[in-house]
Design an enzyme around this catalytic site. Structure first.
Site, PDB file in Angstrom:
ATOM      1  NE  ARG A 233      15.720  97.851  46.877  1.00  0.00           N
ATOM      2  CZ  ARG A 233      15.532  96.845  47.734  1.00  0.00           C
ATOM      3  NH1 ARG A 233      14.307  96.434  48.007  1.00  0.00           N
ATOM      4  NH2 ARG A 233      16.542  96.260  48.335  1.00  0.00           N
ATOM      5  CG  PHE A 249       2.274  94.363  48.496  1.00  0.00           C
ATOM      6  CD1 PHE A 249       1.510  93.908  49.557  1.00  0.00           C
ATOM      7  CD2 PHE A 249       1.777  94.219  47.207  1.00  0.00           C
ATOM      8  CE1 PHE A 249       0.285  93.285  49.338  1.00  0.00           C
ATOM      9  CE2 PHE A 249       0.551  93.611  46.974  1.00  0.00           C
ATOM     10  CZ  PHE A 249      -0.192  93.144  48.048  1.00  0.00           C
ATOM     11  CG  ASP A 320       8.155  92.949  46.389  1.00  0.00           C
ATOM     12  OD1 ASP A 320       8.108  91.707  46.264  1.00  0.00           O
ATOM     13  OD2 ASP A 320       9.061  93.539  47.009  1.00  0.00           O
ATOM     14  CB  CYS A 360       9.254  86.473  48.119  1.00  0.00           C
ATOM     15  SG  CYS A 360       7.933  86.876  49.252  1.00  0.00           S
TER      16      CYS A 360
HETATM   17  N1  SAH Z   1       8.892  95.959  48.061  1.00  0.00           N
HETATM   18  C1  SAH Z   1       9.443  96.029  49.383  1.00  0.00           C
HETATM   19  C2  SAH Z   1       9.265  94.744  50.144  1.00  0.00           C
HETATM   20  C3  SAH Z   1       7.835  94.286  50.289  1.00  0.00           C
HETATM   21  S1  SAH Z   1       7.586  93.075  51.487  1.00  0.00           S
HETATM   22  C4  SAH Z   1      10.898  96.453  49.328  1.00  0.00           C
HETATM   23  O1  SAH Z   1      11.488  96.525  48.239  1.00  0.00           O
HETATM   24  O2  SAH Z   1      11.469  96.729  50.378  1.00  0.00           O
HETATM   25  C5  SAH Z   1       5.866  92.950  51.579  1.00  0.00           C
HETATM   26  C6  SAH Z   1       5.171  94.124  52.225  1.00  0.00           C
HETATM   27  O3  SAH Z   1       3.778  93.898  52.120  1.00  0.00           O
HETATM   28  C7  SAH Z   1       5.427  94.330  53.707  1.00  0.00           C
HETATM   29  O4  SAH Z   1       5.919  95.637  53.909  1.00  0.00           O
HETATM   30  C8  SAH Z   1       4.052  94.182  54.389  1.00  0.00           C
HETATM   31  O5  SAH Z   1       3.822  95.141  55.419  1.00  0.00           O
HETATM   32  C9  SAH Z   1       3.122  94.466  53.241  1.00  0.00           C
HETATM   33  N2  SAH Z   1       1.780  93.868  53.308  1.00  0.00           N
HETATM   34  C10 SAH Z   1       1.420  92.629  53.742  1.00  0.00           C
HETATM   35  N3  SAH Z   1       0.095  92.436  53.546  1.00  0.00           N
HETATM   36  C11 SAH Z   1      -0.387  93.563  52.980  1.00  0.00           C
HETATM   37  C12 SAH Z   1      -1.685  93.964  52.529  1.00  0.00           C
HETATM   38  N4  SAH Z   1      -2.740  93.153  52.616  1.00  0.00           N
HETATM   39  N5  SAH Z   1      -1.802  95.179  51.986  1.00  0.00           N
HETATM   40  C13 SAH Z   1      -0.754  96.028  51.890  1.00  0.00           C
HETATM   41  N6  SAH Z   1       0.490  95.686  52.292  1.00  0.00           N
HETATM   42  C14 SAH Z   1       0.674  94.473  52.829  1.00  0.00           C
END
Ligand code: SAH
Length: 413
Positions: A233, A249, A320, A360
């Site tokens: 970040r 995401f 992500d 991850c």
């Molecule tokens: N980048 C974020 C962490 C992401 S974790 C940070 O820095 O805090 C992954 C995220 O993907 C989660 O919030 C989850 O709700 C979302 N997610 C899972 N499947 C998804 C999909 N098909 N489309 C959009 N978001 C999704």
């Protein structure tokens, strides 16, 4: 609930240690520092025990030479989680205090960077297997993955009070542990135990590199925040000046808030979770960041495809996603999802723009992941020039092979 009263009613660990011998390959792995002994590699066992009994593993070749001591768990194929090898040890509050103190020392530089949200204990990687401990300002979130910790909680928490005091401790139990009610002794997922303050916290705010974020350890994902992406970040913040940023995401907008502080012209956060996006809007507000910030609560793959068909382009695209490979069998499908994401991400990235793509999934090898991104870019007729490949932040140390999971590519298209 008064914490000490509660802890003192938990069963104490049995005084009788279990003696074990294990197969030669398991012995070799153990000598190389692997923290687990699987049920199938046990060749001899003195008696059966309860979760949390201490198991001592002896050398097969030499009569009763000490190899390691660990937490016994008859409910899991990971039968013993190693606490200490080579030297015998007495596992008590002092022992936990030593471990916690070395974990805290590793994280000390974070507090200097105006960061009071971090992983204080990263399980096996910090020598405390099956246990994760996150700090959010005055609150600690303890996540257990095995009932073997329960008989040791009193000692562990006594040690914790010495090393890293907190107002409250929120207990999280992983999904399989929640079902093992016969071993929980009244512990439940999400219970908040008062240590210093009496009233439970209503909103948990913490700082990361001087930015304010909220965390919801009970309803949120992980322990409420993806602490592991902190350094990535901060890198995004430096790349954001004057840029239009798409954060896919986004969860609660971690990358979005950094991009905004870095001077982004506009930010769009996409996540399937509407409550996460509401928190993303609040996180912007906590930091009094007022740049245009839109959110879309929808499937990321669909949103990306639609935006490409509308010819929308961004200067910086962050991808992500959640873990795609939960098991060995899912590696191929995970790689194909990463490949698809790269293509979709590049579809909305202008020429010369920056792609940030993370994984991850510990089962996906870092080099294979980076290669997959490049291949996918090539297939899409784009060339990626790498800026940086990144891995783990200092509060997520890697202590054994399975401990490495996070990788991220920063590249110019
Ligand atoms: N980048 C974020 C962490 C992401 S974790 C940070 O820095 O805090 C992954 C995220 O993907 C989660 O919030 C989850 O709700 C979302 N997610 C899972 N499947 C998804 C999909 N098909 N489309 C959009 N978001 C999704």
């Amino acid at each position: 609930m008064d914490f000490n009263t509660f802890l003192s009613q938990l069963p104490a660990p049995s005084a009788k240690r279990i003696a074990l011998r294990i197969s030669p390959p398991a012995e070799r792995a153990l000598r190389q520092g692997h923290p687990w002994v699987f049920d199938q590699s046990i060749t001899e066992q003195s008696h059966t025990g309860a979760p949390g009994d201490l198991a001592v593993i002896f050398d097969d070749a030499h009569a009763r030479r000490f190899l390691a001591i660990g937490l016994y768990d008859p409910t899991s194929p990971i039968r013993v989680r190693i606490l200490q090898s080579r030297e015998p040890a007495t596992i008590n509050a002092d022992w936990f205090q030593n471990k916690l103190a070395s974990a805290a020392r590793v994280r000390a530089p974070l507090e200097e960077k105006n960061t009071n949200g971090y992983r204080l204990v990263h399980g096996e990687n910090d020598g405390l297997p099956g246990l994760v401990l996150d700090r959010y300002a005055d609150i600690l979130v303890l996540k257990l993955y095995t009932p073997a910790w329960i008989p040791h909680l009193k000692d562990f928490c006594d040690a914790l009070a010495q090393v890293s005091p907190a107002s409250h401790l929120i207990l999280r139990l992983n999904r399989s542990l929640q079902k093992q009610t016969e071993f929980l002794h009244g512990l439940s997922d999400g219970m908040t135990l008062s240590l210093l303050a009496s009233r439970p916290p209503n909103l948990i705010l913490f700082r990361e590199n001087g930015l304010i974020f909220e965390s919801d350890p009970i309803h949120g994902q992980k322990t409420g925040f993806f602490l592991d992406q902190r350094d990535n970040r901060a890198r995004v913040e430096k790349l954001s000046k004057g840029k239009s940023v798409l954060n896919v995401f986004s969860y609660t907008g971690g990358f979005s808030v950094y991009a905004a502080r870095g001077g982004a012209g506009e930010v769009l956060s996409v996540d399937i979770s509407a409550p996460a996006l509401e928190a993303a809007l609040r996180n912007m507000a906590h930091n009094e960041l007022t740049i245009p910030h839109e959110t879309i609560a929808e499937d990321a793959f669909e949103v990306l495809a639609r935006m490409a068909s509308e010819k929308l382009l961004f200067d910086l695209v962050i991808l992500d996603p959640p873990m795609f490979a939960q098991s060995e069998k899912q590696i191929a499908s995970a790689l194909s999802a990463y490949r698809r994401l790269t293509r979709l991400g590049l579809g909305v990235l202008r020429q010369g723009g920056t792609l940030v793509q993370a994984s991850c999934s510990s089962r996906v090898d870092a080099d294979v992941f980076f290669e997959t991104i490049h291949q996918s870019a090539k297939e899409a007729g784009r060339k990626l020039t790498e800026i940086e490949r990144t891995g783990h932040a200092l509060d997520h140390p890697i202590g054994f092979k399975e401990g490495a999971y996070l990788k991220c590519l920063f590249a110019r298209a």
